[in-house]
Design an enzyme around this catalytic site. Structure first.
Site, PDB file in Angstrom:
ATOM      1  CE1 TYR A   1      -2.740  -2.626   0.708  1.00 50.58           C
ATOM      2  CE2 TYR A   1      -4.749  -0.962   1.363  1.00 50.58           C
ATOM      3  CZ  TYR A   1      -4.330  -2.410   0.942  1.00 50.58           C
ATOM      4  OH  TYR A   1      -5.470  -3.097   1.097  1.00 50.58           O
TER       5      TYR A   1
ATOM      6  CE  LYS B   1       2.008 -17.971  -1.965  1.00 50.21           C
ATOM      7  NZ  LYS B   1       1.942 -19.507  -2.219  1.00 50.21           N
TER       8      LYS B   1
ATOM      9  CG  ASP C   1      -1.302 -20.503  -0.528  1.00 50.67           C
ATOM     10  OD1 ASP C   1      -0.372 -20.585   0.973  1.00 50.67           O
ATOM     11  OD2 ASP C   1      -0.492 -20.684  -1.498  1.00 50.67           O
TER      12      ASP C   1
ATOM     13  CG  ASP D   1      -7.898  -4.566   2.589  1.00 43.37           C
ATOM     14  OD1 ASP D   1      -8.967  -4.551   3.105  1.00 43.37           O
ATOM     15  OD2 ASP D   1      -7.920  -4.294   1.218  1.00 43.37           O
TER      16      ASP D   1
ATOM     17  CG  ASP E   1     -13.279  -7.190   2.243  1.00 44.59           C
ATOM     18  OD1 ASP E   1     -13.432  -6.887   3.554  1.00 44.59           O
ATOM     19  OD2 ASP E   1     -13.639  -6.605   1.255  1.00 44.59           O
TER      20      ASP E   1
HETATM   21  N1  GGG Z   1     -14.101   1.679   6.858  1.00 47.64           N
HETATM   22  C1  GGG Z   1     -12.719   1.605   5.922  1.00 47.64           C
HETATM   23  C2  GGG Z   1     -13.229   1.719   4.710  1.00 47.64           C
HETATM   24  O1  GGG Z   1     -13.582   2.546   4.229  1.00 47.64           O
HETATM   25  N2  GGG Z   1     -12.264   0.854   3.308  1.00 47.64           N
HETATM   26  C3  GGG Z   1     -12.421   1.690   1.790  1.00 47.64           C
HETATM   27  C4  GGG Z   1     -10.859   1.171   1.800  1.00 47.64           C
HETATM   28  O2  GGG Z   1     -11.076   1.763   1.059  1.00 47.64           O
HETATM   29  N3  GGG Z   1     -10.559   0.537   2.648  1.00 47.64           N
HETATM   30  C5  GGG Z   1      -8.701  -0.344   1.829  1.00 47.64           C
HETATM   31  C6  GGG Z   1      -8.108  -0.891   3.293  1.00 47.64           C
HETATM   32  O3  GGG Z   1      -9.091  -0.121   3.944  1.00 47.64           O
HETATM   33  O4  GGG Z   1      -6.972  -0.573   3.094  1.00 47.64           O
END
Ligand code: GGG
Length: 350
Positions: free
Chosen positions: A142, A187, A219, A243, A247
Site C-alpha cells: 500500500y 507467503k 493461501d 485486508d 473481507d
Molecule cells: N471503513 C473502511 C473503508 O472505508 N474502506 C475503504 C477502503 O478503501 N479500504 C481499503 C483499506 O482498508 O485498506
C-alpha cells in the site's frame, strides 16, 4: 468521563451509519453519565470536492486534538474508472493512517448465534468461531514505491524491521490476553518481505514462552478460516493479506455490516467498520449500521468503559434476536428495517 471524538463520516453510506453510532453513544452517555463531545471533519471524496484534498490538514488537526476518531468509510465510483488519477478518496484513508501512525488494525471475528444460518458456511463449522485478525496498516504494498505507465506497473512490498517488530509485539500481547495461540500468516515460500516477518517472529517467540505460534501461508490461511475457523485465536499479517482475509471472514459473521475494527498506534486511536462506503446503497437507508455502532463499542472499551461497551453489544444482540435487521441478514418473509430505525432501536435499548 469526557471524551473528545473526531467524527469522520466520509462517503457513500458513511453519513447514514455515523449518526446511528452517535445516537447510541448519546444514549450511553446519558445512562452512564459520560460526556461525549463530537467534532466533525471532512475526508474522502467529500473532502476532494470541497477542498481538493481527501485528508485535509484541518482534518488531521481535528484528529490529533481528539481522544479518539470515529470513522465510517471512504470511496466513490467517480474516482474508480480513471487509472491516471493520483488523488482518490482512498489516498486520504492511507494518509490518515500514516499521519496518525495507526499501524495496528484490530479486526475481531465472531459469530452471532441467531445468524449462524445466514452464513454460506455450515453452522457446525462456524459455531463458536472467535478470533482476532491483527492487520499491519502502514506498510507493505500500500505504501511502497509505485510506478505506472502504459506498459508497466509495479508496487513495492516493503517492510522494515521496526515495523514488523511493533506489530508482532501487539499480536503477541493480544494472544497473551486471549487463548495464547498466534498464527503468523505470510507467503514466506515466495516473498522476501514475508521471510523477514517470519524470521523476526521466530526471534521474538522466546519472549512469549506461553504463546504457541504457528506459521501459515496466506493461501492456506484463506482456506482454513472458512473450513476450520475455530482453529484460530489471533492472526497477525501484513497489510494486503489482512485486508483481503478480513473481507473473507464476513462469510463467518454473516455480513460485512457486522464487522467493527480499531486502529491503534502512535497517536489518536481510530475506530471504523471493516466495510467500505458501499456507494450503490447510499441514500437508500438499507445499510447495516451495526459495524459502525460496534466500532463505537470498541472505542469505549479501549478507554476502559467495559460496562458501556457491553451495553452496546447487548443492545445489538437484542436487535438481531428480535429480527430488527437490515435486508441482507433478515429472515425470509419478515420485513426488514432501515439504517435509521435500527440505530434508533439500539439507542432506545441502551
Ligand atoms: N471503513 C473502511 C473503508 O472505508 N474502506 C475503504 C477502503 O478503501 N479500504 C481499503 C483499506 O482498508 O485498506
Amino acid at each position: 468521563m469526557k471524551l473528545n471524538i473526531a467524527v469522520l463520516a466520509g462517503d457513500g453510506i458513511g453519513p447514514e451509519i455515523m449518526p446511528q453510532a452517535i445516537g447510541v453513544l448519546n444514549a450511553v452517555g446519558k445512562k452512564f453519565n459520560h460526556e461525549f463531545v463530537y467534532k466533525e471533519a471532512l475526508c474522502g471524496a467529500h473532502a476532494i470536492d470541497e477542498v481538493g484534498d481527501p485528508f485535509p490538514e484541518e482534518t488531521f488537526k481535528v484528529c490529533m486534538d481528539a481522544d479518539a476518531v470515529l470513522f465510517a468509510a471512504v470511496g466513490d465510483p467517480r474516482f474508480d474508472n480513471d487509472p491516471t488519477l493520483k488523488v482518490r478518496p482512498e489516498t486520504g484513508l492511507l494518509a490518515m493512517r500514516k499521519q496518525l501512525g495507526l499501524f495496528a488494525n484490530v479486526r475481531p471475528v465472531a459469530t452471532f448465534d441467531c445468524l449462524l444460518h445466514k452464513s454460506p458456511l455450515k453452522e457446525e463449522i462456524i459455531k463458536g468461531a472467535d478470533f482476532v485478525v491483527i492487520r499491519e496498516l502502514t506498510g507493505g504494498m500500500y505504501f511502497g514505491e509505485k510506478y505506472q505507465d502504459n506498459d508497466k506497473a509495479y508496487d513495492t512490498d516493503i517492510y522494515h524491521r521496526h515495523e514488523i517488530e511493533r506489530i508482532l509485539k501487539v499480536a503477541f500481547e493480544f494472544a497473551m490476553n486471549r487463548n495464547k495461540h498466534l498464527t503468523v500468516v505470510d507467503k514466506a515460500n515466495v516473498l522476501a518481505s514475508s521471510r523477514l516477518w517470519r524470521q523476526i517472529a521466530q526471534e521474538m517467540e522466546p519472549q512469549y514462552p506461553e504463546v504457541s505460534v504457528d506459521y501459515m501461508f496466506i493461501d492456506n490461511a484463506s482456506m482454513r478460516v472458512l473450513t476450520e475457523p475455530r482453529f484460530f485465536d489471533v492472526i497477525v499479517t501484513e497489510n494486503t493479506f489482512g485486508d483481503i482475509l478480513t473481507d473473507e471472514t464476513s462469510a463467518i459473521t454473516g455480513s460485512m455490516g457486522l464487522q467493527p475494527s480499531s486502529s491503534l498506534g502512535e497517536h489518536t486511536p481510530l475506530f471504523e467498520p471493516v466495510h467500505g462506503s458501499w456507494p450503490q446503497a447510499a441514500g437508500k437507508n438499507i445499510a447495516n449500521p451495526m459495524a459502525m455502532i460496534l466500532s463505537a463499542a470498541m472505542m469505549l472499551e479501549h478507554f476502559g468503559l467495559k460496562e458501556e461497551g457491553a451495553a452496546i453489544r447487548k443492545a445489538c444482540d437484542d436487535a438481531l434476536e428480535n429480527n430488527i435487521r437490515t435486508p441482507e441478514i433478515q429472515v425470509e418473509g419478515v420485513r426488514s428495517y432501515g439504517t435509521k430505525e435500527i440505530g434508533e432501536w439500539i439507542a432506545n435499548r441502551i
